[in-house]
Scaffold this motif. Structure first.
Motif, PDB file in Angstrom:
ATOM      1  N   ASP A 305       0.982  -1.125  -0.016  1.00  0.00           N
ATOM      2  CA  ASP A 305      -0.228  -0.059  -0.211  1.00  0.00           C
ATOM      3  C   ASP A 305       1.098   1.274   0.118  1.00  0.00           C
ATOM      4  OD1 ASP A 305      -1.809   1.974   0.820  1.00  0.00           O
ATOM      5  OD2 ASP A 305      -3.193   0.379   1.396  1.00  0.00           O
ATOM      6  N   CYS A 306       0.937   1.983  -1.111  1.00  0.00           N
ATOM      7  CA  CYS A 306       1.951   3.193  -1.181  1.00  0.00           C
ATOM      8  C   CYS A 306       1.380   4.107  -2.266  1.00  0.00           C
ATOM      9  CB  CYS A 306       3.302   2.571  -1.508  1.00  0.00           C
ATOM     10  SG  CYS A 306       3.274   1.785  -3.374  1.00  0.00           S
ATOM     11  N   GLU A 307       2.145   5.339  -2.175  1.00  0.00           N
ATOM     12  CA  GLU A 307       1.952   6.122  -3.122  1.00  0.00           C
ATOM     13  C   GLU A 307       3.001   6.535  -3.995  1.00  0.00           C
ATOM     14  OE1 GLU A 307       0.621   9.897  -1.092  1.00  0.00           O
ATOM     15  OE2 GLU A 307      -1.419   9.107  -0.828  1.00  0.00           O
ATOM     16  N   GLU A 308       2.529   6.603  -5.403  1.00  0.00           N
ATOM     17  CA  GLU A 308       3.754   6.635  -6.390  1.00  0.00           C
ATOM     18  C   GLU A 308       3.381   7.755  -7.529  1.00  0.00           C
ATOM     19  OE1 GLU A 308       6.541   5.221  -7.126  1.00  0.00           O
ATOM     20  OE2 GLU A 308       6.607   3.803  -5.336  1.00  0.00           O
ATOM     21  N   SER A 309       4.414   8.276  -7.849  1.00  0.00           N
ATOM     22  CA  SER A 309       3.991   9.425  -9.042  1.00  0.00           C
ATOM     23  C   SER A 309       4.651   9.244 -10.304  1.00  0.00           C
ATOM     24  CB  SER A 309       4.250  10.965  -8.391  1.00  0.00           C
ATOM     25  OG  SER A 309       5.912  10.991  -8.921  1.00  0.00           O
ATOM     26  N   PHE A 310       3.617   9.311 -11.186  1.00  0.00           N
ATOM     27  CA  PHE A 310       4.026   8.923 -12.653  1.00  0.00           C
ATOM     28  C   PHE A 310       3.727  10.197 -13.496  1.00  0.00           C
ATOM     29  CE2 PHE A 310       2.379   5.292 -10.546  1.00  0.00           C
ATOM     30  CZ  PHE A 310       3.649   4.349 -10.536  1.00  0.00           C
ATOM     31  N   THR A 311       4.385  10.356 -14.582  1.00  0.00           N
ATOM     32  CA  THR A 311       4.236  11.275 -15.461  1.00  0.00           C
ATOM     33  C   THR A 311       3.321  10.683 -16.520  1.00  0.00           C
ATOM     34  OG1 THR A 311       6.401  11.934 -15.027  1.00  0.00           O
ATOM     35  CG2 THR A 311       5.473  13.161 -16.885  1.00  0.00           C
ATOM     36  N   ASP A 312       2.127  11.650 -16.806  1.00  0.00           N
ATOM     37  CA  ASP A 312       1.056  11.026 -17.783  1.00  0.00           C
ATOM     38  C   ASP A 312       1.624  11.645 -19.366  1.00  0.00           C
ATOM     39  OD1 ASP A 312       0.408  13.762 -18.085  1.00  0.00           O
ATOM     40  OD2 ASP A 312      -1.470  13.481 -17.425  1.00  0.00           O
ATOM     41  N   ARG A 313       0.802  11.094 -20.245  1.00  0.00           N
ATOM     42  CA  ARG A 313       1.180  11.306 -21.576  1.00  0.00           C
ATOM     43  C   ARG A 313       1.470  12.710 -21.985  1.00  0.00           C
ATOM     44  NH1 ARG A 313      -4.714   9.344 -23.878  1.00  0.00           N
ATOM     45  NH2 ARG A 313      -5.695  10.679 -22.639  1.00  0.00           N
ATOM     46  N   ASP A 314       0.735  13.808 -21.197  1.00  0.00           N
ATOM     47  CA  ASP A 314       0.902  15.070 -21.505  1.00  0.00           C
ATOM     48  C   ASP A 314       1.867  15.856 -20.553  1.00  0.00           C
ATOM     49  OD1 ASP A 314      -1.523  14.963 -22.851  1.00  0.00           O
ATOM     50  OD2 ASP A 314      -2.687  15.041 -21.094  1.00  0.00           O
ATOM     51  N   GLY A 315       2.794  14.771 -20.186  1.00  0.00           N
ATOM     52  CA  GLY A 315       4.090  15.536 -19.222  1.00  0.00           C
ATOM     53  C   GLY A 315       3.796  15.842 -17.764  1.00  0.00           C
ATOM     54  N   LYS A 316       2.349  15.637 -17.357  1.00  0.00           N
ATOM     55  CA  LYS A 316       1.893  16.203 -16.125  1.00  0.00           C
ATOM     56  C   LYS A 316       2.167  15.213 -14.998  1.00  0.00           C
ATOM     57  CE  LYS A 316      -2.272  17.444 -16.521  1.00  0.00           C
ATOM     58  NZ  LYS A 316      -3.790  18.072 -16.384  1.00  0.00           N
ATOM     59  N   GLN A 317       2.560  15.636 -13.882  1.00  0.00           N
ATOM     60  CA  GLN A 317       2.925  14.527 -12.874  1.00  0.00           C
ATOM     61  C   GLN A 317       1.481  14.150 -12.048  1.00  0.00           C
ATOM     62  OE1 GLN A 317       4.992  15.677  -9.336  1.00  0.00           O
ATOM     63  NE2 GLN A 317       6.350  13.902  -9.355  1.00  0.00           N
ATOM     64  N   ARG A 318       1.323  12.989 -12.021  1.00  0.00           N
ATOM     65  CA  ARG A 318       0.215  12.436 -11.214  1.00  0.00           C
ATOM     66  C   ARG A 318       0.832  11.501 -10.105  1.00  0.00           C
ATOM     67  NH1 ARG A 318      -3.759  14.723 -14.004  1.00  0.00           N
ATOM     68  NH2 ARG A 318      -5.235  13.893 -12.473  1.00  0.00           N
ATOM     69  N   TRP A 319      -0.374  11.652  -9.261  1.00  0.00           N
ATOM     70  CA  TRP A 319      -0.002  10.732  -7.886  1.00  0.00           C
ATOM     71  C   TRP A 319      -1.084   9.634  -7.770  1.00  0.00           C
ATOM     72  CZ3 TRP A 319       3.968  10.657  -4.543  1.00  0.00           C
ATOM     73  CH2 TRP A 319       4.953  11.906  -4.647  1.00  0.00           C
ATOM     74  N   PHE A 320      -0.666   8.505  -7.523  1.00  0.00           N
ATOM     75  CA  PHE A 320      -1.378   7.278  -7.445  1.00  0.00           C
ATOM     76  C   PHE A 320      -1.268   6.728  -6.037  1.00  0.00           C
ATOM     77  CE2 PHE A 320      -1.389   8.094 -12.003  1.00  0.00           C
ATOM     78  CZ  PHE A 320      -2.789   7.659 -12.333  1.00  0.00           C
ATOM     79  N   HIS A 321      -2.539   6.295  -5.278  1.00  0.00           N
ATOM     80  CA  HIS A 321      -2.497   5.420  -4.475  1.00  0.00           C
ATOM     81  C   HIS A 321      -2.417   3.995  -4.858  1.00  0.00           C
ATOM     82  CE1 HIS A 321      -4.730   3.649  -0.566  1.00  0.00           C
ATOM     83  NE2 HIS A 321      -3.598   3.477  -0.551  1.00  0.00           N
ATOM     84  N   LEU A 322      -1.453   3.347  -4.601  1.00  0.00           N
ATOM     85  CA  LEU A 322      -1.249   2.034  -5.137  1.00  0.00           C
ATOM     86  C   LEU A 322      -1.265   0.772  -4.170  1.00  0.00           C
ATOM     87  CD1 LEU A 322      -0.290   0.902  -7.986  1.00  0.00           C
ATOM     88  CD2 LEU A 322       2.112   1.080  -7.184  1.00  0.00           C
ATOM     89  N   ILE A 323      -2.401  -0.427  -4.389  1.00  0.00           N
ATOM     90  CA  ILE A 323      -2.513  -1.367  -3.819  1.00  0.00           C
ATOM     91  C   ILE A 323      -2.155  -2.627  -4.533  1.00  0.00           C
ATOM     92  CG2 ILE A 323      -4.051  -2.794  -2.319  1.00  0.00           C
ATOM     93  CD1 ILE A 323      -5.453  -0.224  -1.984  1.00  0.00           C
ATOM     94  N   LYS A 324      -1.196  -3.474  -4.124  1.00  0.00           N
ATOM     95  CA  LYS A 324      -0.921  -4.596  -4.565  1.00  0.00           C
ATOM     96  C   LYS A 324      -1.153  -5.955  -3.582  1.00  0.00           C
ATOM     97  CE  LYS A 324       2.071  -2.839  -8.314  1.00  0.00           C
ATOM     98  NZ  LYS A 324       3.416  -2.746  -8.805  1.00  0.00           N
ATOM     99  N   ARG A 325      -1.371  -7.050  -4.423  1.00  0.00           N
ATOM    100  CA  ARG A 325      -1.711  -8.281  -3.735  1.00  0.00           C
ATOM    101  C   ARG A 325      -1.420  -9.362  -4.821  1.00  0.00           C
ATOM    102  NH1 ARG A 325      -6.529  -6.722   0.850  1.00  0.00           N
ATOM    103  NH2 ARG A 325      -5.202  -4.888   1.132  1.00  0.00           N
ATOM    104  N   PRO A 326      -1.270 -10.342  -3.925  1.00  0.00           N
ATOM    105  CA  PRO A 326      -0.784 -11.700  -4.977  1.00  0.00           C
ATOM    106  C   PRO A 326      -2.142 -12.133  -5.320  1.00  0.00           C
ATOM    107  CG  PRO A 326      -0.252 -12.108  -2.480  1.00  0.00           C
ATOM    108  CD  PRO A 326      -0.734 -10.815  -2.559  1.00  0.00           C
ATOM    109  N   ILE A 327      -2.323 -12.749  -6.345  1.00  0.00           N
ATOM    110  CA  ILE A 327      -3.659 -13.405  -6.866  1.00  0.00           C
ATOM    111  C   ILE A 327      -3.194 -14.635  -7.528  1.00  0.00           C
ATOM    112  CG2 ILE A 327      -3.410 -11.994  -9.006  1.00  0.00           C
ATOM    113  CD1 ILE A 327      -6.933 -11.955  -8.774  1.00  0.00           C
TER     114      ILE A 327
END
Lengths: 550, 133
Positions: A305-327
């Motif tokens: 459970d974390c927050e990561e920022s990515f640059t979108d296709r328009d070059g804008k920085q976007r923040w995401f709350h990311l949850i990962k689990r095994p499946i």
């Protein structure tokens, strides 16, 4: 070689010859009989071989057609009954299946070689025909050469066989997983018929084919249900504005929803099978995410459970709350990484905005207190007694408060010049504005400019009230303004003062006007004290190069 | 206004030429008044970077007081010009958060507004010591 029959005396030969002719004749007859029998046996063997070949051909044909991938169950059953009717050369073939209760047989397919496919409303209840059903349960086939005599079929005579004119019947039970689910009936009409073993074997195979076609139908149904369920779930994950994805052990996408495809603007079919790492430009971040995925896959961590920022296709920085689990993968072969990411950019920006607002508020409160201190100090220096001081000080405080109030209304976007002047002047002249003329276009003073303008205009008003036009019965003030090249040009022109001696010393107020205009607002103020009164010309740029937003 | 400035400090401040860089009139006025009371000579006040740099070129300056935020811009270029000339300076800011300064200027002396006269005198005294050694 000597014929043993021709040995002996000649006189004996008359009698003996007749005897040997008879014997010969018998022998020939026996041979002929034997030959005929052999021929019949041969013919029978030939016929049997032909029939077996036919049966095999039909079975091969059926296994290719009726059981082909995706074949409709109904079509498959029709192919089975027509092929069986031809191969066994019977009048009718029917497929009967138990209903949900497991007690009643109903015809689902009925083929008549004369009349084609037919419907039959007859219902065969297991409890009414116990011997027949017992035989079905216990045998691979039920060959009834004579339905009238056969104890297993006798029960059916009245209700079914006689009305249909059936004389011989070859039934084969249909089983799934060892359980009786139905029967395929090969029905002969006309002279009684002996069912050969080959025919019985073939009939048994027909039962198997019906069973396979039923299982295939069930499988088709399940596949269709799975497909529908897939589409159903796809709609659910696609409507979500959150990113939903699954990565395999090589961090390749095995699932990605619409929101994700849209965000990275890669079509779904291109995304699937491609590594998620290809989408991440920042190598450091790619390594970090890869480590997370490995921890999930090893199940050394059951949830991330974390927050990561990515640059979108328009070059804008976007923040995401990311949850990962095994499946567990769909085929059950191993673990995969299920991820859900929600865009929290707005919240982040809002938090930052709030923090900067708090900083700014802190700054402004301190600045204002500082201004109050300085105002108090300088007002004191210009005052002769405490009443004069209080009057002047309160006026200056009020001007600051008014400036603040007007800006607060627009959320510190700016203040209308005419509103600023009116608000400042009203406390002194009331609603009676006959001494004052205001004329100019609508001008929005930026937040940077408005508080300073408030103080400057306040100084002009108090000066006019004390020494200038507004202290005289016939005095008048014209306030005229215009905007050119994003610069406010405002003229404050007083009328009615003839006595130059009345003009005050250049005090703190005048200094405030000149220096605020020049230093703080990067404009200028020209003040002149000549009859018929004070003139103040203000030139204030409304927009500075690289205006700092406060 | 009476200030608790001891004789030693007063002596240090006497005739110290202090450049004031401040674009807000009230703040500038206050600094001027305080500095004059301490016996300093006020250079400026300058309200822009260009004005401040012009003063630095044309006048002799012993110390400087710089408001960090000038509208628009900051007084950082002025600080660098002063440092180049070994002229001591103190920043003054309304923001309590000093992280607004770039790395090369971190560690500089900073006063926060509103500045009381005693702290101001102490800070300018410190500058004076630096200036005359």
């Amino acid at each position: 070689m000597r014929d043993p029959g021709n040995s002996g005396h000649p006189d004996q030969s008359g009698h003996g010859q007749r005897g040997s002719i008879e014997a010969l004749q018998e022998h020939v007859d026996a041979l002929e009989h034997q030959s005929k029998t052999t021929k019949r046996a041969h013919q029978e063997a030939m016929r049997r071989e032909r029939q077996l070949r036919t049966h095999n051909a039909v079975l091969a044909q059926l296994s290719m057609n009726a059981l082909r991938e995706g074949c409709d169950e109904h079509v498959a059953r029709r192919e089975i009954v027509t092929a069986a009717a031809d191969a066994l050369n019977v009048s009718r073939v029917g497929i009967w299946l138990f209903g949900d209760d497991g007690q009643t047989l109903r015809a689902v397919e009925l083929f008549d070689r004369q009349g084609g496919f037919a419907r039959c409303q007859t219902v065969i209840r297991a409890d009414r025909y116990p011997r027949y059903f017992e035989a079905l349960r216990e045998n691979r086939t039920l060959p009834a050469h004579d339905v009238h005599r056969d104890s297993r079929t006798k029960e059916l005579l009245h209700d079914y066989l006689e009305p249909c004119g059936i004389t011989s019947m070859l039934d084969a039970p249909v089983r799934i997983g060892g359980k009786l689910v139905g029967v395929i009936c090969h029905e002969h009409i006309g002279p009684q018929r002996e069912w050969t073993l080959d025919e019985q074997t073939f009939a048994g195979s027909m039962g198997d084919f019906v069973s396979l076609s039923l299982q295939m139908g069930k499988r088709n149904e399940m596949e269709a249900a799975i497909k529908r369920q897939r589409e159903y779930l796809r709609q659910i994950i696609d409507i979500s504005p959150n990113l939903v994805f699954v990565l395999d052990e090589e961090t390749r996408f095995v699932l990605a929803n619409k929101a994700l495809c849209d965000l990275v603007s890669v079509p779904h079919q291109e995304l699937i099978g491609n590594s998620a790492m290809n989408l991440i430009k920042d190598q450091e971040q790619a390594r970090r995410l890869r480590k997370m995925d490995e921890a999930i896959l090893r199940q050394s961590q059951l949830s991330i459970d974390c927050e990561e920022s990515f640059t979108d296709r328009d070059g804008k920085q976007r923040w995401f709350h990311l949850i990962k689990r095994p499946i567990t993968s769909v085929d059950g072969s191993g673990k995969q990484v299920l991820g859900v990411a929600s865009d929290v950019t707005e919240r982040k920006l809002y938090q930052e905005h709030l923090a900067s607002m708090v900083r700014e508020l802190d700054h402004r409160v301190k600045n204002n207190l500082f201004a109050v201190m300085i105002m108090a100090e300088h007002t004191a220096m210009g005052s002769n007694d405490i009443d004069e001081y209080l009057h002047a000080f309160n006026g200056r405080m009020r001007s600051m408060a008014i400036g603040h109030e007007i800006l607060a209304k627009t959320n510190w976007q700016g203040a209308m010049l005419v509103e600023v002047i009116n608000s400042l002047i009203r406390p002194y002249v009331g609603e009676n504005l006959r001494h004052v003329t205001l004329d100019g276009p609508d001008v929005m003073l930026p937040a940077r400019v408005a508080p300073a303008m408030c103080m400057m205009i306040h100084e002009l008003i108090t000066n006019a009230m004390q020494h200038g036009a507004l202290s005289l019965e016939e005095g008048r003030v014209d306030v005229l303004w215009k905007v050119e090249d994003q610069t406010l040009h405002m003229n404050w022109i007083e009328h009615g003062t003839q006595d130059v001696a009345q003009f005050p010393q250049r005090g703190f107020g005048m200094e405030l006007i000149e220096r605020t205009a020049a230093h703080q607002l990067r404009g200028d103020a020209q003040l002149s004290f000549e009859p018929p009164g004070l003139r103040c010309e203000l030139n204030i740029p409304l927009k500075l190069p690289a205006d700092r937003h406060e | 206004m009476r200030m608790a400035i001891n004789a030693q400090l007063k002596d240090k401040l006497k005739d110290l030429r202090v450049l004031v860089v401040e674009d807000e009139f009230l703040a500038a006025k206050s600094l001027e008044t305080s500095l004059r009371k301490m016996g300093c000579e006020v250079v400026g006040p300058a309200s822009t970077v260009d004005e401040a740099l012009a003063f630095i070129k044309s006048r002799t300056i012993d110390a400087a007081i710089l408001d960090i935020n000038l509208s628009p811009g900051t007084s950082e270029p002025v600080a660098r010009a002063l440092r180049y000339r070994n002229c001591p300076f103190v920043f003054i800011t309304g923001y309590s958060n000093i992280s607004v300064l770039p790395d090369d200027l971190r560690g500089c002396l900073i006063l926060t507004k509103p500045t009381d006269p005693v702290s101001l005198a102490a800070a300018v005294g410190q500058l004076a010591e630096h200036a005359r050694t």
